[in-house]
Scaffold this active site. Structure first.
Site, PDB file in Angstrom:
ATOM      1  CE  LYS A  92      -3.495   2.384   2.704  1.00 50.25           C
ATOM      2  NZ  LYS A  92      -4.409   2.371   3.836  1.00 50.25           N
ATOM      3  CG  HIS A 121      -5.851 -36.067  16.060  1.00 52.41           C
ATOM      4  ND1 HIS A 121      -6.037 -37.281  16.682  1.00 52.41           N
ATOM      5  CD2 HIS A 121      -6.826 -35.990  15.113  1.00 52.41           C
ATOM      6  CE1 HIS A 121      -7.054 -37.922  16.120  1.00 52.41           C
ATOM      7  NE2 HIS A 121      -7.551 -37.156  15.173  1.00 52.41           N
TER       8      HIS A 121
HETATM    9  O1  F6P Z   1       2.514  -3.689   9.829  1.00 49.37           O
HETATM   10  C1  F6P Z   1       1.507  -2.794   9.605  1.00 49.37           C
HETATM   11  C2  F6P Z   1       1.078  -2.666   8.198  1.00 49.37           C
HETATM   12  O2  F6P Z   1       0.955  -1.318   7.952  1.00 49.37           O
HETATM   13  C3  F6P Z   1      -0.216  -3.406   7.914  1.00 49.37           C
HETATM   14  O3  F6P Z   1      -1.322  -2.716   8.324  1.00 49.37           O
HETATM   15  C4  F6P Z   1      -0.128  -3.586   6.456  1.00 49.37           C
HETATM   16  O4  F6P Z   1      -1.053  -4.529   6.015  1.00 49.37           O
HETATM   17  C5  F6P Z   1       1.307  -4.002   6.316  1.00 49.37           C
HETATM   18  O5  F6P Z   1       1.998  -3.214   7.262  1.00 49.37           O
HETATM   19  C6  F6P Z   1       1.912  -3.838   4.954  1.00 49.37           C
HETATM   20  O6  F6P Z   1       1.905  -2.498   4.547  1.00 49.37           O
HETATM   21  P1  F6P Z   1       2.129  -2.097   3.044  1.00 49.37           P
HETATM   22  O7  F6P Z   1       1.045  -2.712   2.228  1.00 49.37           O
HETATM   23  O8  F6P Z   1       2.087  -0.610   3.030  1.00 49.37           O
HETATM   24  O9  F6P Z   1       3.479  -2.614   2.610  1.00 49.37           O
END
Ligand code: F6P
Length: 577
Positions: free
Chosen positions: A217, A406
């Protein structure tokens, strides 16, 4: 900041009534079923294709009444409406929370909010469908073989590089929908910055037929960017070793263009990495990482299962979104399950919650839910910054049945802790197999193996609910000295979720169900379920500690005594190793 001050659940009358009931609560599932022939029917609900039986849970009419009152007091329905309309309910990041918009049908009639609604100046439906169409077109070129690697070969392996929400969702859905994967295409997933992860995942791959998707992201996550550079290095080295490319910048650039695509909200950073923005798929800051599996973050899966199956997957989410939006609270499955979890967590002091999929293809579902529930609801302050007045968050864990039976079910059956458990199963297996020979001791020749599997699903919730009394144990001729050890107290609460089959739609329905359970709980606790500040400090400190780990004496001196000693030990072992 558009959210109002959260209602303090703990000060409501409903909360106080529930506390009163919890004080001398003594569940009696045997008695409740004996006294009420319609209990199973009363507490079994339908949400899209999911049949959800809450009758073996700790609900009574009185408890449910107070829980529903609590949901009304905090206005779960109103806050959900605010969310889907794009109000900034992610207060601490001042963002809308619109994962529900990712699965709205194109040009859908009667949508709420109406098709073409605008948030922060953006036509949300247009943006979502523009990106979806771009991903679908890309996926089709890979699936058809039109997309070619640098030596003209079609792609056979898609490696998704991402972590957290940019990994757990795609991994889980890829596994869940394995029967829908196009033959000749496989996906792999690299997430950990431990170099063994990318080493093992690429070791046997042919670089000429491998495509990397860098999914992040922010496009700023240390693990993902490090792995993306390692993947690029692997690609260049492997291709130049065979003479497929030279070491020239032009050849390397061409190799990246044909073997790397990206998914991110930060397209400028994607370009800086060397990936052509034409080969990048965007999403938006109003999609949280752990809520992003149905965005372009799912590109690897879309390549694997194809756009038609993906559309069905999104339709499954939407069906549950509509159930959540339109169903009265008393029949609203995500709300009921969220309330039930609040009852267990806050009043009956359950410390964890098991999720037990009786479907091997859902083996990563518990891990996926861990991020969804714990990153969302592990908070100590409310959305207005005031301290929480109740416990928050649930610890989800689990393994597929029957493996769990198990391993850890002993503790659920006879241990001292309350562990509410969700049992999830499908009626029709993707791989029906028969045991042609049987075992001669109860398993008949020709036994349907899924039926045997399902017998375990039904038997476990029955055993947990009703147990086995000392008299029943004695009646089996058990020696008196071991009777106590063989008694099952029962009254271990479970929820059973049954779906027709593990279709793309059902997988979407299950994810949306849990998203809205988490939403319901977060609303009752008054917290922002959409930020994740708790992961930031560790990230910052990792960068600060990195020079010390590399042997920088001044950086080492800056560490606390324990960390310093540990790093020194590491350096000693590393140099001796
Ligand atoms: O570790 C926190 C976080 O921001 C998550 O919320 C997110 O899914 C992950 O890191 C990966 O973030 P990015 O998609 O920005 O690499």
């Amino acid at each position: 900041m558009t959210e109002s001050v959260p209602v303090d659940s703990a000060s409501t009358d409903a909360w106080k009534h529930l506390e009163g009931i919890a004080e001398d609560f003594s569940p009696d599932l045997r008695g409740w079923f004996a006294a009420d022939a319609s209990r199973a029917a009363t507490y079994t609900f339908q949400a899209a294709d999911l049949t959800v039986d809450l009758s073996k849970s700790f609900l009574t009419e009185e408890i449910l009444g107070h829980l529903l009152q609590l949901a009304n007091d905090v206005d779960v329905a109103g806050r959900y409406q605010a969310m889907i309309e794009g109000r900034h309910i992610n207060v601490t990041e001042d963002r809308a929370v619109l994962h529900t918009a990712l699965r709205r049908p194109k040009n859908g009639a009667g949508l709420v909010p109406p098709a073409g609604f605008v948030v922060d100046g953006e036509d949300i439906d247009a943006a979502v469908h523009h990106t979806l169409d771009k991903v679908y077109a890309f996926a089709d070129t890979v699936r058809s073989g039109e997309w070619k690697g640098v030596t003209g070969k079609r792609i056979e392996t898609v490696v998704n590089i991402g972590i957290g929400g940019s990994d757990l969702g795609p991994v889980m859905v890829y596994d869940a929908l394995m029967p829908y994967v196009q033959p000749g295409i496989q996906c792999r997933f690299v997430s950990n910055i431990d170099p063994s992860d990318i080493f093992e995942k690429t070791a046997d791959l042919d670089p000429e037929t491998t495509l990397f998707i860098v999914a992040s992201k922010t496009f700023g996550t240390l693990e993902t960017l490090t792995n993306a550079r390692l993947a690029r290095q692997w690609l260049w080295n492997a291709l130049s070793t065979t003479g497929a490319i030279s070491d020239s910048d032009a050849d390397r650039k061409d190799a990246v263009a044909k073997h790397f695509v990206a998914v991110s909200t930060a397209l400028d950073k994607v370009e800086a990495f060397g990936i052509d923005p034409q080969n990048a798929f965007g999403f938006w800051d109003w999609v949280g990482g752990r809520y992003s599996v149905d965005s372009a973050i799912g590109t690897a899966v879309i390549v694997a299962i194809g756009p038609d199956n993906w559309r069905e997957f999104l339709a499954g989410f939407h069906a549950i979104d509509e159930h959540m939006r339109t169903t009265p609270l008393a029949q609203n499955v995500p709300v009921l399950m969220g309330l039930l979890n609040v009852w267990y967590t806050n009043f009956l002091k359950a410390q964890s919650h098991a999720v037990l999929p009786y479907a091997q293809y859902l083996s990563r579902f518990p891990a996926y839910l861990q991020q969804l529930t714990m990153e969302s609801n592990g908070k100590s302050v409310k959305w207005d910054g005031s301290p929480v007045t109740t416990d928050t968050g649930e610890i989800f864990w689990g393994e597929p049945g029957t493996n769990g039976q198990h391993a850890f079910y002993q503790l659920i059956h006879q241990g001292t802790r309350l562990i509410p458990a969700d049992f999830i199963a499908v009626a029709n297996p993707a791989r029906p197999l028969k045991d042609e020979t049987g075992d001669g001791h109860g398993v008949e020749p020709g036994q349907d193996v899924h039926a045997l599997f399902m017998a375990n699903f039904f038997a476990q919730t029955k055993a947990l609910a009703f147990g086995k009394t000392a008299d029943e144990v004695r009646a089996e001729g058990t020696a008196e000295s071991v009777v106590p050890a063989r008694v099952f107290a029962g009254n271990r609460p479970t929820t059973s979720i049954l779906a027709p089959a593990l279709t793309p739609s059902v997988v979407g329905q299950l994810i949306a169900l849990y998203e809205h359970i988490v939403f319901t709980e977060g609303t009752i606790w008054g917290i922002d379920s959409f930020d994740q500040w708790g992961v930031e400090l560790g990230k910052q400190l990792a960068l600060q500690v990195t020079p010390a780990v590399a042997g920088d004496a001044a950086a080492l001196e800056m560490q606390d005594a324990s960390t310093k000693a540990l790093i020194e030990k590491y350096l000693e072992l590393r140099s001796n190793g």
